[in-house]
Design an enzyme around this catalytic site. Sequence first.
Site, short mmCIF file in Angstrom:
data_model
loop_
_atom_site.label_atom_id
_atom_site.label_comp_id
_atom_site.label_asym_id
_atom_site.label_seq_id
_atom_site.Cartn_x
_atom_site.Cartn_y
_atom_site.Cartn_z
CG HIS A 17 13.28 -51.62 59.57
ND1 HIS A 17 13.56 -50.27 58.61
CD2 HIS A 17 14.60 -51.32 60.29
CE1 HIS A 17 14.83 -50.29 58.43
NE2 HIS A 17 15.53 -51.12 59.70
CE LYS A 41 24.18 -43.74 58.60
NZ LYS A 41 23.81 -45.46 58.63
NE ARG A 90 19.81 -56.21 56.49
CZ ARG A 90 20.26 -54.76 56.00
NH1 ARG A 90 19.19 -54.36 55.49
NH2 ARG A 90 21.37 -53.59 56.28
CB SER A 128 16.31 -47.86 54.17
OG SER A 128 15.06 -48.25 55.41
O1 PNS Z 1 19.80 -47.79 60.52
P1 PNS Z 1 21.57 -47.20 60.61
O2 PNS Z 1 21.82 -46.33 60.50
O3 PNS Z 1 22.51 -49.12 60.45
O4 PNS Z 1 21.68 -47.36 62.56
C1 PNS Z 1 22.84 -47.04 62.73
C2 PNS Z 1 22.71 -46.58 64.25
C3 PNS Z 1 21.56 -45.25 64.16
C4 PNS Z 1 22.63 -47.29 65.02
C5 PNS Z 1 24.12 -46.03 64.72
O5 PNS Z 1 25.07 -45.49 63.79
C6 PNS Z 1 24.18 -45.21 65.84
O6 PNS Z 1 24.05 -46.09 66.86
N1 PNS Z 1 24.25 -44.27 65.94
C7 PNS Z 1 24.44 -43.23 67.25
C8 PNS Z 1 25.60 -42.95 67.47
C9 PNS Z 1 26.49 -43.33 68.16
O7 PNS Z 1 26.81 -44.23 69.31
N2 PNS Z 1 27.43 -44.14 67.25
C10 PNS Z 1 28.77 -44.79 67.74
C11 PNS Z 1 28.39 -46.54 68.01
S1 PNS Z 1 29.18 -47.49 66.79
#
Ligand code: PNS
Length: 167
Positions: A17, A41, A90, A128
């Site tokens: 990150h 999660k 990745r 993570s």
């Molecule tokens: O590190 P991660 O868990 O892969 O991150 C995922 C994240 C937080 C970027 C994604 O779940 C997100 O954007 N969540 C906010 C809610 C949202 O906007 N959801 C719709 C977008 S697909």
Amino acid sequence: MRRAITPGTFDPITSGHLDVISRAALLMDEVVVAVAASVGKHPLFTLEERAELARKSTEHLPNVTVRTFEGLLVDFAHEVGATAVIKGLRAITDFEYEFQMTALNYQLDKELETLFIMSPPRYMYLSSSIVREMGSMHGDISQFVPDCVREALEEKFNYPPELRGGR
Ligand code: PNS
């Protein structure tokens, strides 16, 4: 002023990150690390813990700040005045999920661009969840996370003294 957000659950933030955030900070005037609540999660670290670890890990980057958010990413981008979302990419396995999120976010807001920064080979398979799994088995995670995160995981998983501090 070019402001971008780098979103994620950051449970916890890893060296992978940080690689993306520091490269984004070179490209943009300001970068806001957006730590998502990601309640579904069931994160290991609380939202505030994850944000604090992200803050400590990025304190050497003057144009990076850390914020937490709940709700939609596009709404948070509006709130902080960001015009771009920058994410790390990745292995191929990331692609399908990122493709879906990018398409959805674009549908919601056509002025918010999503940009990807490729992970260098050393971080290609770092996540993570792998770090949490290694931590739960008292593994040496020192090369995968910043020191403050290593210490937090050693506490969280109650490492014995002889296994603390990396090997
Ligand atoms: O590190 P991660 O868990 O892969 O991150 C995922 C994240 C937080 C970027 C994604 O779940 C997100 O954007 N969540 C906010 C809610 C949202 O906007 N959801 C719709 C977008 S697909």
